[in-house]
Write a protein that holds these residues in place. Structure first.
Motif, PDB file in Angstrom:
ATOM      1  N   ALA A  76      -7.787   2.214 -15.045  1.00  0.00           N
ATOM      2  CA  ALA A  76      -9.236   2.076 -15.161  1.00  0.00           C
ATOM      3  C   ALA A  76      -9.819   1.286 -13.996  1.00  0.00           C
ATOM      4  CB  ALA A  76      -9.587   1.397 -16.479  1.00  0.00           C
ATOM      5  N   ALA A  77      -8.995   0.405 -13.415  1.00  0.00           N
ATOM      6  CA  ALA A  77      -9.441  -0.397 -12.276  1.00  0.00           C
ATOM      7  C   ALA A  77      -9.222   0.315 -10.944  1.00  0.00           C
ATOM      8  CB  ALA A  77      -8.722  -1.740 -12.273  1.00  0.00           C
ATOM      9  N   GLY A  78      -8.708   1.553 -10.994  1.00  0.00           N
ATOM     10  CA  GLY A  78      -8.555   2.339  -9.782  1.00  0.00           C
ATOM     11  C   GLY A  78      -7.149   2.429  -9.228  1.00  0.00           C
ATOM     12  N   ALA A  79      -6.179   1.824  -9.907  1.00  0.00           N
ATOM     13  CA  ALA A  79      -4.789   1.868  -9.448  1.00  0.00           C
ATOM     14  C   ALA A  79      -4.100   3.128  -9.958  1.00  0.00           C
ATOM     15  CB  ALA A  79      -4.037   0.634  -9.919  1.00  0.00           C
ATOM     16  N   GLU A  80      -2.903   3.376  -9.447  1.00  0.00           N
ATOM     17  CA  GLU A  80      -2.052   4.461  -9.938  1.00  0.00           C
ATOM     18  C   GLU A  80      -0.903   3.831 -10.711  1.00  0.00           C
ATOM     19  OE1 GLU A  80      -1.265   7.909  -7.356  1.00  0.00           O
ATOM     20  OE2 GLU A  80      -2.330   6.804  -5.788  1.00  0.00           O
ATOM     21  N   ALA A  81      -0.792   4.151 -11.992  1.00  0.00           N
ATOM     22  CA  ALA A  81       0.243   3.545 -12.824  1.00  0.00           C
ATOM     23  C   ALA A  81       0.579   4.455 -13.980  1.00  0.00           C
ATOM     24  CB  ALA A  81      -0.225   2.185 -13.351  1.00  0.00           C
ATOM     25  N   VAL A  82       1.871   4.575 -14.260  1.00  0.00           N
ATOM     26  CA  VAL A  82       2.339   5.292 -15.438  1.00  0.00           C
ATOM     27  C   VAL A  82       3.249   4.368 -16.227  1.00  0.00           C
ATOM     28  CG1 VAL A  82       2.157   7.581 -14.391  1.00  0.00           C
ATOM     29  CG2 VAL A  82       4.294   6.295 -14.189  1.00  0.00           C
ATOM     30  N   ALA A  83       3.315   4.597 -17.524  1.00  0.00           N
ATOM     31  CA  ALA A  83       4.095   3.757 -18.423  1.00  0.00           C
ATOM     32  C   ALA A  83       5.318   4.502 -18.924  1.00  0.00           C
ATOM     33  CB  ALA A  83       3.236   3.312 -19.597  1.00  0.00           C
TER      34      ALA A  83
ATOM     35  N   LYS B 244       1.907   2.093  -6.038  1.00  0.00           N
ATOM     36  CA  LYS B 244       1.875   3.131  -7.061  1.00  0.00           C
ATOM     37  C   LYS B 244       2.963   2.781  -8.064  1.00  0.00           C
ATOM     38  CE  LYS B 244       0.378   6.693  -3.793  1.00  0.00           C
ATOM     39  NZ  LYS B 244       0.616   8.060  -3.262  1.00  0.00           N
ATOM     40  N   LEU B 245       2.590   2.550  -9.295  1.00  0.00           N
ATOM     41  CA  LEU B 245       3.468   1.848 -10.218  1.00  0.00           C
ATOM     42  C   LEU B 245       4.069   2.724 -11.312  1.00  0.00           C
ATOM     43  CD1 LEU B 245       1.301  -1.353 -10.678  1.00  0.00           C
ATOM     44  CD2 LEU B 245       3.464  -1.194  -9.433  1.00  0.00           C
ATOM     45  N   VAL B 246       5.328   2.395 -11.652  1.00  0.00           N
ATOM     46  CA  VAL B 246       5.950   2.825 -12.895  1.00  0.00           C
ATOM     47  C   VAL B 246       6.244   1.553 -13.670  1.00  0.00           C
ATOM     48  CG1 VAL B 246       7.912   3.939 -13.994  1.00  0.00           C
ATOM     49  CG2 VAL B 246       6.962   4.898 -11.887  1.00  0.00           C
TER      50      VAL B 246
ATOM     51  N   GLN C  31       0.815  -1.210   0.000  1.00  0.00           N
ATOM     52  CA  GLN C  31       0.000   0.000   0.000  1.00  0.00           C
ATOM     53  C   GLN C  31       0.853   1.266   0.000  1.00  0.00           C
ATOM     54  OE1 GLN C  31      -3.436  -0.317  -0.110  1.00  0.00           O
ATOM     55  NE2 GLN C  31      -3.418   1.865  -0.609  1.00  0.00           N
ATOM     56  N   GLY C  32       0.675   2.087  -1.025  1.00  0.00           N
ATOM     57  CA  GLY C  32       1.362   3.363  -1.121  1.00  0.00           C
ATOM     58  C   GLY C  32       2.808   3.303  -1.536  1.00  0.00           C
ATOM     59  N   LYS C  33       3.362   2.116  -1.763  1.00  0.00           N
ATOM     60  CA  LYS C  33       4.778   2.017  -2.129  1.00  0.00           C
ATOM     61  C   LYS C  33       4.959   2.335  -3.610  1.00  0.00           C
ATOM     62  CE  LYS C  33       6.446  -1.209   1.394  1.00  0.00           C
ATOM     63  NZ  LYS C  33       7.312  -0.195   2.037  1.00  0.00           N
ATOM     64  N   VAL C  34       5.801   3.310  -3.887  1.00  0.00           N
ATOM     65  CA  VAL C  34       6.124   3.671  -5.264  1.00  0.00           C
ATOM     66  C   VAL C  34       7.085   2.620  -5.806  1.00  0.00           C
ATOM     67  CG1 VAL C  34       7.154   5.400  -6.768  1.00  0.00           C
ATOM     68  CG2 VAL C  34       5.774   6.112  -4.799  1.00  0.00           C
TER      69      VAL C  34
END
Length: 257
Positions: free
Chosen positions: A52-59, A32-34, A5-8
């Motif tokens: 779209a599923a509510g997560a935080e993610a960048v590509a 929180k994803l890269v 939870q909350g880990k980048v």
């Protein structure tokens, strides 16, 4: 609350296979994803799915065989989220199995550029960011059972994977005092896009792997992701310097040839 939870968290090789399975699991666990891979379209599609599923993610499109490419996901983590807490260095590949003496220099160079040099470049960038922040962190490398035994059909890749085990130990010696944990998972065999060529070489191979594995089957990539997630999480707070077999007992009892 998920265990991440909350880990980048950076995931390399995230476009498919184990990397994509890890990204989906880490997102479900609150990270929180890269997401980084050479193929931009793959990680952008995955990031869109997770968002779209509510997560935080960048590509991020990145070739981790270069220093600039290895730095790019770390820079994206800091730019997007302000820090880097964790990383799963999963980018890697190998050729179709063949005897060691049948390999040429170009194969050796290609395999080591991605599996060993690329992993070192990623780890170096991640350790620098974590050390500069002074708040610890966790990194997990994806090696393979070839990091622990011989007899898996490609000596060039096994040499690189053994080198990754050395990186785990060296990084532990250098950075444990800063609260940075470095471990690895050593997966057995799963059906992924990376192993299809292996299985396509003969229909008997999947059955042979299952017979050689005490649990009697090949793995699902999500099972490897579960092990990586635990090692990255605070639940593994006293675990560092470990290369953990996730292989159905394969390396505990025999080698597979």
């Amino acid at each position: 609350m998920g265990i991440l939870q909350g880990k980048v968290t950076v995931v390399t090789g995230a476009g498919r296979g184990i990397g994509a399975a890890a990204a989906r699991l880490f997102a479900a666990e609150g990270a929180k994803l890269v997401l980084a891979a050479r193929t931009r379209a793959e990680v952008e599609a995955l990031a869109a799915e997770l968002t779209a599923a509510g997560a935080e993610a960048v590509a991020v499109a990145a070739d981790v065989t270069t220093a600039e490419g290895a730095q790019r996901p770390v820079a994206a983590a800091i730019e997007t989220y302000g820090r880097l807490d964790a990383a799963f260095d999963n980018a890697g590949a190998g050729p179709v199995p063949a005897p060691l003496a049948d390999r040429d220099e170009s194969t050796w160079d290609e395999v080591h550029a991605l599996n060993l040099r690329g992993t070192w470049l990623c780890l170096r960038a991640q350790l620098r960011a974590m050390a500069a922040r002074g708040r610890g962190g966790s990194v997990v490398l994806n090696t393979g059972v070839g990091a622990l035994v011989g007899g898996f059909g490609d000596g060039t890749q096994q040499a690189a994977k053994h080198g990754m085990t050395g990186l785990v130990k060296a990084a532990t010696a250098d950075y444990a005092a800063l609260g940075i944990r470095v471990n690895a998972i050593a997966p057995g065999v799963a059906r992924t896009s990376a192993t299809e060529a292996f299985f396509a070489a003969g229909p008997q191979l999947a059955a042979a792997v299952a017979r050689a594995t005490p649990l009697g089957r090949v793995a699902d990539p999500a099972e490897f992701a579960e092990a990586a997630a635990w090692l990255l999480s605070d639940r593994a707070s006293y675990v560092t310097g470990v290369t953990l077999p996730v292989d159905g007992g394969l390396t505990a009892v025999r080698t597979f040839t």
